[in-house]
Design an enzyme around this catalytic site. Sequence first.
Site, PDB file in Angstrom:
ATOM      1  N   ASP A 119      27.297 -12.120  82.645  1.00 23.45           N
ATOM      2  CA  ASP A 119      27.275 -10.933  81.786  1.00 23.45           C
ATOM      3  C   ASP A 119      27.824 -11.293  80.393  1.00 23.45           C
ATOM      4  OD1 ASP A 119      26.286  -9.445  83.869  1.00 23.45           O
ATOM      5  OD2 ASP A 119      28.249  -8.728  84.522  1.00 23.45           O
ATOM      6  N   GLU A 197      16.769 -16.101  85.967  1.00 17.40           N
ATOM      7  CA  GLU A 197      16.046 -17.220  85.357  1.00 17.40           C
ATOM      8  C   GLU A 197      14.544 -17.061  85.566  1.00 17.40           C
ATOM      9  OE1 GLU A 197      17.530 -20.916  86.746  1.00 17.40           O
ATOM     10  OE2 GLU A 197      16.216 -22.137  85.494  1.00 17.40           O
TER      11      GLU A 197
HETATM   12  N1  SAM Z   1      23.592 -15.158  88.862  1.00 18.18           N
HETATM   13  C1  SAM Z   1      22.554 -14.172  89.110  1.00 18.18           C
HETATM   14  C2  SAM Z   1      21.258 -14.608  88.476  1.00 18.18           C
HETATM   15  O1  SAM Z   1      21.280 -15.516  87.630  1.00 18.18           O
HETATM   16  O2  SAM Z   1      20.205 -14.069  88.833  1.00 18.18           O
HETATM   17  C3  SAM Z   1      22.982 -12.770  88.631  1.00 18.18           C
HETATM   18  C4  SAM Z   1      23.184 -12.615  87.164  1.00 18.18           C
HETATM   19  S1  SAM Z   1      23.821 -11.006  86.721  1.00 18.18           S
HETATM   20  C5  SAM Z   1      23.426 -10.856  85.042  1.00 18.18           C
HETATM   21  C6  SAM Z   1      25.577 -11.311  86.626  1.00 18.18           C
HETATM   22  C7  SAM Z   1      26.295 -11.017  87.936  1.00 18.18           C
HETATM   23  O3  SAM Z   1      27.645 -11.426  87.821  1.00 18.18           O
HETATM   24  C8  SAM Z   1      26.329  -9.530  88.285  1.00 18.18           C
HETATM   25  O4  SAM Z   1      25.859  -9.346  89.611  1.00 18.18           O
HETATM   26  C9  SAM Z   1      27.800  -9.155  88.144  1.00 18.18           C
HETATM   27  O5  SAM Z   1      28.188  -8.126  89.039  1.00 18.18           O
HETATM   28  C10 SAM Z   1      28.488 -10.470  88.438  1.00 18.18           C
HETATM   29  N2  SAM Z   1      29.809 -10.598  87.802  1.00 18.18           N
HETATM   30  C11 SAM Z   1      30.097 -10.396  86.500  1.00 18.18           C
HETATM   31  N3  SAM Z   1      31.413 -10.593  86.268  1.00 18.18           N
HETATM   32  C12 SAM Z   1      31.952 -10.952  87.455  1.00 18.18           C
HETATM   33  C13 SAM Z   1      33.273 -11.271  87.854  1.00 18.18           C
HETATM   34  N4  SAM Z   1      34.298 -11.257  86.987  1.00 18.18           N
HETATM   35  N5  SAM Z   1      33.493 -11.592  89.148  1.00 18.18           N
HETATM   36  C14 SAM Z   1      32.467 -11.589  90.048  1.00 18.18           C
HETATM   37  N6  SAM Z   1      31.196 -11.265  89.724  1.00 18.18           N
HETATM   38  C15 SAM Z   1      30.931 -10.956  88.452  1.00 18.18           C
END
Ligand code: SAM
Length: 215
Positions: A119, A197
């Site tokens: 994020d 991706e």
């Molecule tokens: N990695 C996956 C992909 O590339 O398809 C998902 C990407 S999505 C934009 C980012 C994910 O990171 C979300 O599901 C969000 O809930 C999780 N996330 C963000 N900050 C986090 C944190 N501090 N701890 C655990 N999960 C987190």
Amino acid sequence: MRLKNVPGCRERIAESEFVVPEDKLKECKGHWREVFDNDNEIHIEIGMGKGRFIYEMAEKNPGINYIGIEKYSAVLLRAVQKMEEEPRDNLIFIRMDAESITEVFDEGEVGRVYLNFSDPWPKDRHAKRRLPSREYLARYDKIIKDGGRIEFKTDNRVLFDWALEELPESAWKADLVTFDLHSQEELMTDNVMTEYEAKFSGQGKPICKYILSRK
Ligand code: SAM
């Protein structure tokens, strides 16, 4: 990634044999090898979303133990459902905010950290929440063993440029930087796609990637 709240998802996550119970997480610190019942190296993905990447990595690399970390139960549930269909011995999930990652992994317990499409937290005052921030890099420094590495992929060029600028303030140096991963055949041989991706590269967006090792 935020999905609509799925009724009962917290309970389903709490009951799942594929998710480490939240009240046991701190007890696992220093004991992850016992959780997997072997001495294989441990690789973690932080912010795994629905788990496409880490599931496929676990399938391809049975000699590595994988731990997927995701903050939201409704998202994690999708990965759990996939494991229910086809379980993998070398993969387990944690529902937590990665901010407290050093409470869950001991010094040198992790071989590799994957950050995929993290994020962006665009507001300056939220910079510390970005998973490739200097604050997070310092946390990874505590848990990654000597010779270990961090891999980060994103379509977000602003976030990626910012992440590169964080490196001088950290214990890490870049061994590889690319602003267009998918145009580099030699890097694509072993590339495992994440959900984001597949979506963004499908729209023609270039994917940035770095690989870091300790300075
Ligand atoms: N990695 C996956 C992909 O590339 O398809 C998902 C990407 S999505 C934009 C980012 C994910 O990171 C979300 O599901 C969000 O809930 C999780 N996330 C963000 N900050 C986090 C944190 N501090 N701890 C655990 N999960 C987190």
